[in-house]
Design a protein around this motif. Structure first.
Motif, PDB file in Angstrom:
ATOM      1  N   HIS A   1      19.194  44.688  34.906  1.00  0.00           N
ATOM      2  CA  HIS A   1      17.735  44.529  35.223  1.00  0.00           C
ATOM      3  C   HIS A   1      17.394  43.718  36.325  1.00  0.00           C
ATOM      4  O   HIS A   1      16.178  43.259  36.669  1.00  0.00           O
ATOM      5  N   TYR A   2      18.358  43.094  37.244  1.00  0.00           N
ATOM      6  CA  TYR A   2      17.914  42.523  38.566  1.00  0.00           C
ATOM      7  C   TYR A   2      17.510  43.067  39.380  1.00  0.00           C
ATOM      8  O   TYR A   2      18.346  43.839  40.362  1.00  0.00           O
ATOM      9  N   SER A   3      16.558  43.485  39.714  1.00  0.00           N
ATOM     10  CA  SER A   3      16.059  44.578  40.809  1.00  0.00           C
ATOM     11  C   SER A   3      16.025  44.057  42.229  1.00  0.00           C
ATOM     12  O   SER A   3      16.413  45.033  43.210  1.00  0.00           O
ATOM     13  N   GLN A   4      16.578  42.922  42.436  1.00  0.00           N
ATOM     14  CA  GLN A   4      16.590  42.659  43.890  1.00  0.00           C
ATOM     15  C   GLN A   4      18.044  42.593  44.223  1.00  0.00           C
ATOM     16  O   GLN A   4      18.317  42.218  45.436  1.00  0.00           O
ATOM     17  N   MET A   5      18.901  43.024  43.574  1.00  0.00           N
ATOM     18  CA  MET A   5      20.372  42.850  43.594  1.00  0.00           C
ATOM     19  C   MET A   5      20.858  44.124  43.934  1.00  0.00           C
ATOM     20  O   MET A   5      20.604  45.045  42.981  1.00  0.00           O
ATOM     21  N   GLU A   6      21.774  44.173  44.861  1.00  0.00           N
ATOM     22  CA  GLU A   6      22.824  45.377  44.965  1.00  0.00           C
ATOM     23  C   GLU A   6      24.152  44.910  44.798  1.00  0.00           C
ATOM     24  O   GLU A   6      24.566  44.313  45.877  1.00  0.00           O
ATOM     25  N   LEU A   7      24.709  45.338  43.678  1.00  0.00           N
ATOM     26  CA  LEU A   7      26.134  44.717  43.423  1.00  0.00           C
ATOM     27  C   LEU A   7      27.214  45.608  44.082  1.00  0.00           C
ATOM     28  O   LEU A   7      27.338  46.889  43.674  1.00  0.00           O
ATOM     29  N   LEU A   8      28.257  44.800  44.993  1.00  0.00           N
ATOM     30  CA  LEU A   8      29.256  45.972  45.523  1.00  0.00           C
ATOM     31  C   LEU A   8      30.521  45.456  45.002  1.00  0.00           C
ATOM     32  O   LEU A   8      30.868  44.228  44.983  1.00  0.00           O
ATOM     33  N   PRO A   9      31.293  46.117  44.203  1.00  0.00           N
ATOM     34  CA  PRO A   9      32.566  45.845  43.608  1.00  0.00           C
ATOM     35  C   PRO A   9      33.787  45.446  44.713  1.00  0.00           C
ATOM     36  O   PRO A   9      33.922  46.238  45.307  1.00  0.00           O
ATOM     37  N   PHE A  10      34.670  44.383  44.319  1.00  0.00           N
ATOM     38  CA  PHE A  10      35.703  44.110  45.040  1.00  0.00           C
ATOM     39  C   PHE A  10      36.811  43.592  43.863  1.00  0.00           C
ATOM     40  O   PHE A  10      36.998  42.666  43.718  1.00  0.00           O
ATOM     41  N   ILE A  11      37.532  44.590  43.668  1.00  0.00           N
ATOM     42  CA  ILE A  11      38.543  44.561  42.569  1.00  0.00           C
ATOM     43  C   ILE A  11      39.876  44.294  43.160  1.00  0.00           C
ATOM     44  O   ILE A  11      40.242  44.815  44.132  1.00  0.00           O
ATOM     45  N   TYR A  12      40.428  43.087  42.401  1.00  0.00           N
ATOM     46  CA  TYR A  12      41.971  42.808  42.721  1.00  0.00           C
ATOM     47  C   TYR A  12      42.589  42.496  41.296  1.00  0.00           C
ATOM     48  O   TYR A  12      42.004  42.336  40.291  1.00  0.00           O
ATOM     49  N   ASP A  13      44.178  42.528  41.486  1.00  0.00           N
ATOM     50  CA  ASP A  13      44.904  42.357  40.525  1.00  0.00           C
ATOM     51  C   ASP A  13      45.705  41.128  40.514  1.00  0.00           C
ATOM     52  O   ASP A  13      46.028  40.463  39.498  1.00  0.00           O
ATOM     53  N   SER A  14      45.672  40.632  41.865  1.00  0.00           N
ATOM     54  CA  SER A  14      46.135  39.173  42.031  1.00  0.00           C
ATOM     55  C   SER A  14      45.486  38.173  42.925  1.00  0.00           C
ATOM     56  O   SER A  14      44.746  39.119  43.806  1.00  0.00           O
ATOM     57  N   VAL A  15      45.516  37.240  42.833  1.00  0.00           N
ATOM     58  CA  VAL A  15      44.627  36.183  43.728  1.00  0.00           C
ATOM     59  C   VAL A  15      44.981  36.435  45.143  1.00  0.00           C
ATOM     60  O   VAL A  15      44.360  36.028  46.131  1.00  0.00           O
ATOM     61  N   THR A  16      46.238  36.971  45.648  1.00  0.00           N
ATOM     62  CA  THR A  16      46.899  36.913  46.980  1.00  0.00           C
ATOM     63  C   THR A  16      46.190  38.173  47.559  1.00  0.00           C
ATOM     64  O   THR A  16      45.983  38.010  48.690  1.00  0.00           O
TER      65      THR A  16
ATOM     66  N   VAL B   1      42.640  38.374  47.354  1.00  0.00           N
ATOM     67  CA  VAL B   1      41.299  38.023  47.531  1.00  0.00           C
ATOM     68  C   VAL B   1      41.050  37.991  49.322  1.00  0.00           C
ATOM     69  O   VAL B   1      40.065  38.296  49.562  1.00  0.00           O
ATOM     70  N   ALA B   2      41.904  37.199  50.163  1.00  0.00           N
ATOM     71  CA  ALA B   2      41.677  37.153  51.361  1.00  0.00           C
ATOM     72  C   ALA B   2      41.367  38.576  52.066  1.00  0.00           C
ATOM     73  O   ALA B   2      40.435  38.537  52.891  1.00  0.00           O
ATOM     74  N   ASP B   3      42.109  39.429  51.714  1.00  0.00           N
ATOM     75  CA  ASP B   3      41.991  40.919  52.293  1.00  0.00           C
ATOM     76  C   ASP B   3      40.534  41.408  51.926  1.00  0.00           C
ATOM     77  O   ASP B   3      39.895  42.122  52.725  1.00  0.00           O
ATOM     78  N   LYS B   4      40.228  41.145  50.501  1.00  0.00           N
ATOM     79  CA  LYS B   4      38.913  41.461  49.953  1.00  0.00           C
ATOM     80  C   LYS B   4      37.668  40.904  50.845  1.00  0.00           C
ATOM     81  O   LYS B   4      36.783  41.622  51.003  1.00  0.00           O
ATOM     82  N   ILE B   5      37.903  39.622  51.074  1.00  0.00           N
ATOM     83  CA  ILE B   5      36.829  38.830  51.670  1.00  0.00           C
ATOM     84  C   ILE B   5      36.669  39.535  53.179  1.00  0.00           C
ATOM     85  O   ILE B   5      35.120  39.611  53.535  1.00  0.00           O
ATOM     86  N   GLU B   6      37.757  39.912  53.855  1.00  0.00           N
ATOM     87  CA  GLU B   6      37.464  40.542  55.286  1.00  0.00           C
ATOM     88  C   GLU B   6      36.652  41.719  55.021  1.00  0.00           C
ATOM     89  O   GLU B   6      35.849  42.104  56.083  1.00  0.00           O
ATOM     90  N   ARG B   7      36.591  42.490  53.992  1.00  0.00           N
ATOM     91  CA  ARG B   7      35.833  43.709  53.854  1.00  0.00           C
ATOM     92  C   ARG B   7      34.397  43.419  53.185  1.00  0.00           C
ATOM     93  O   ARG B   7      33.672  44.336  52.886  1.00  0.00           O
ATOM     94  N   ALA B   8      34.093  42.225  52.832  1.00  0.00           N
ATOM     95  CA  ALA B   8      32.906  42.031  52.179  1.00  0.00           C
ATOM     96  C   ALA B   8      31.996  41.387  53.452  1.00  0.00           C
ATOM     97  O   ALA B   8      30.952  40.721  53.009  1.00  0.00           O
ATOM     98  N   PHE B   9      32.213  41.537  54.560  1.00  0.00           N
ATOM     99  CA  PHE B   9      31.342  41.091  55.789  1.00  0.00           C
ATOM    100  C   PHE B   9      29.698  41.494  55.668  1.00  0.00           C
ATOM    101  O   PHE B   9      28.868  40.869  56.293  1.00  0.00           O
TER     102      PHE B   9
END
Length: 419
Positions: free
Chosen positions: A23-38, A40-48
């Motif tokens: 119901h938050y009409s101003q947001m577009e959510l993009l999923p970045f799923i991981y199984d380990s904290v290690t 996260v760094a790679d996922k951040i690079e893809r979230a530019f």
């Protein structure tokens, strides 16, 4: 155009966030799923491409805040007493665990919480960590493992994915903290507030009228020294100085001048500097406004109020025509008594209580509106009104009157402390 929000977490939690955010009409959510904290760094690079990043695990948020380079807003789903209490109740329902070790942020006093809930059958060992420091997960895991090997606990409840994975490999009964929907919704509300703030930002003008008291006689040398002093002040605050008739000066600025005034509600060195030069009492009236005409009008109102006093004085009239002041005169505030009332009467948490005390001190205990709280906390007016309602319910503040808004709309209530 929707704001792109990158959501970081495991598959199940990210799916919950996306469902709750429908119901938050101003947001577009993009999923970045991981199984380990290690990961996260790679996922951040893809979230530019994302404007904001929302983390469902505080550990991943910590790693991201250390590594991220782009100027993106980072938000996380917070852990609170409700988070841990709901997880513990689930454990007790499905497992026979009476001796548990947990890792928690220091702000959460888990043993006090259990005493309040009369859950005296539970024996809790807590590893408390500072939320603003990255602690090696191996250190936390070793703490739990040592207790388990010594036979002091039957299982572990952890807030960190890496600790869970480590203890599972050691065959220790370990359970992951379960985030309640309430905490996820709080994070989404905060995200929405930040979006609204970025969309409704406007520049505020500040006009100042500076003069000696009527009847005072000053020499040309004093006028020259005063002009030099005000020129220095205008350079420090990125303001424009305009000499006027009758030894008056007009000062016009924006953000930097406004911040200078906010920093000196309790002390205002400019008054002492001018008074020392002219050896006479002075008037300084400041006006805030969203246009040059309105800020000048409010400065004239503030300057007129200064004339009612015989000593040096300064007032501010803001864009809602509230009078603030006199500024530069420190008002005594019993912060210990106020903190006790905020915690025990208004039921605010420690962070909000300290923030509110800072707010009151910075404003020199002037009457305030919910808009002022919203500006100080950097939240929406809706969120500020929730805090105000808690303060009113707890009998910490009282209604002090109504503001006459500069903009069109209903008059808004003003509040003050009951101390």
């Amino acid at each position: 155009m929707k704001t792109k929000i990158g959501v970081f977490g495991d598959t199940k939690t990210v799916h919950r966030v996306r469902n709750l955010a429908e119901h938050y009409s101003q947001m577009e959510l993009l999923p970045f799923i991981y199984d380990s904290v290690t990961e996260v760094a790679d996922k951040i690079e893809r979230a530019f491409m994302c404007d904001m990043l929302l983390f469902t695990d505080y550990c991943s948020y910590q790693h991201a805040s250390e590594k991220i380079k782009k100027k993106q807003t980072l938000i996380y789903v917070d852990y609170d007493e409700y988070t841990f209490l709901s997880s513990i109740l689930k454990l007790k329902k499905f497992y026979s665990l009476n001796r548990i070790s947990i890792d928690v942020p220091k702000k959460i006093h888990i043993n006090e919480l259990l005493q309040d809930m009369q859950m005296t059958d539970l024996q809790i060992h807590a590893y408390e960590y500072e939320k603003n420091q990255i602690i090696p997960e191996s250190e936390i895991a070793f703490y739990h493992l040592k207790l388990y090997n010594e036979g002091k606990i039957d299982g572990v409840l952890t807030s960190k994915i890496a600790v869970r994975d480590y203890l599972k490999a050691e065959n220790v009964p370990v359970y992951q903290l379960q985030l309640p929907n309430k905490n996820i919704m709080d994070a989404l509300d905060k995200t929405q507030e930040l979006i609204e703030l970025s969309e409704h930002h406007s520049t505020q003008l500040v006009t100042g009228i500076i003069s000696v008291k009527e009847g005072a006689k000053i020499t040309q040398d004093q006028i020259n020294d005063l002009t030099h002093c005000l020129n220095n002040f205008s350079e420090e605050t990125d303001a424009m100085l305009i000499p006027c008739k009758n030894n008056q000066f007009l000062l016009v600025g924006t953000k930097k001048l406004l911040q200078n005034l906010k920093n000196h509600y309790r002390d205002f060195p400019l008054i002492q500097d001018i008074e020392g030069i002219v050896a006479s009492p002075v008037n300084i009236g400041f006006g805030f406004g969203l246009s040059p005409r309105s800020s000048l009008k409010h400065a004239q109102q503030a300057h007129s109020q200064c004339n009612a006093e015989t000593h040096s004085i300064s007032y501010i009239v803001n864009e809602r025509q509230e009078t603030i002041g006199p500024i530069g005169i420190k008002r005594d505030i019993d912060t210990s008594k106020l903190f006790h009332a905020l915690i025990h009467k208004a039921r605010l948490n420690n962070e909000l209580s300290y923030n509110f005390i800072d707010f009151i001190i910075e404003r020199n205990n002037e009457p305030f509106s919910s808009n002022d709280i919203a500006d100080f906390y950097k939240v929406t007016k809706r969120s500020a009104e929730r805090t105000v309602n808690k303060l009113l319910t707890g009998d910490v503040i009282r209604i002090a009157g109504e503001e006459r808004p500069y903009l069109k709309g209903r008059p808004r209530k003003l509040f003050s402390l009951k101390q």
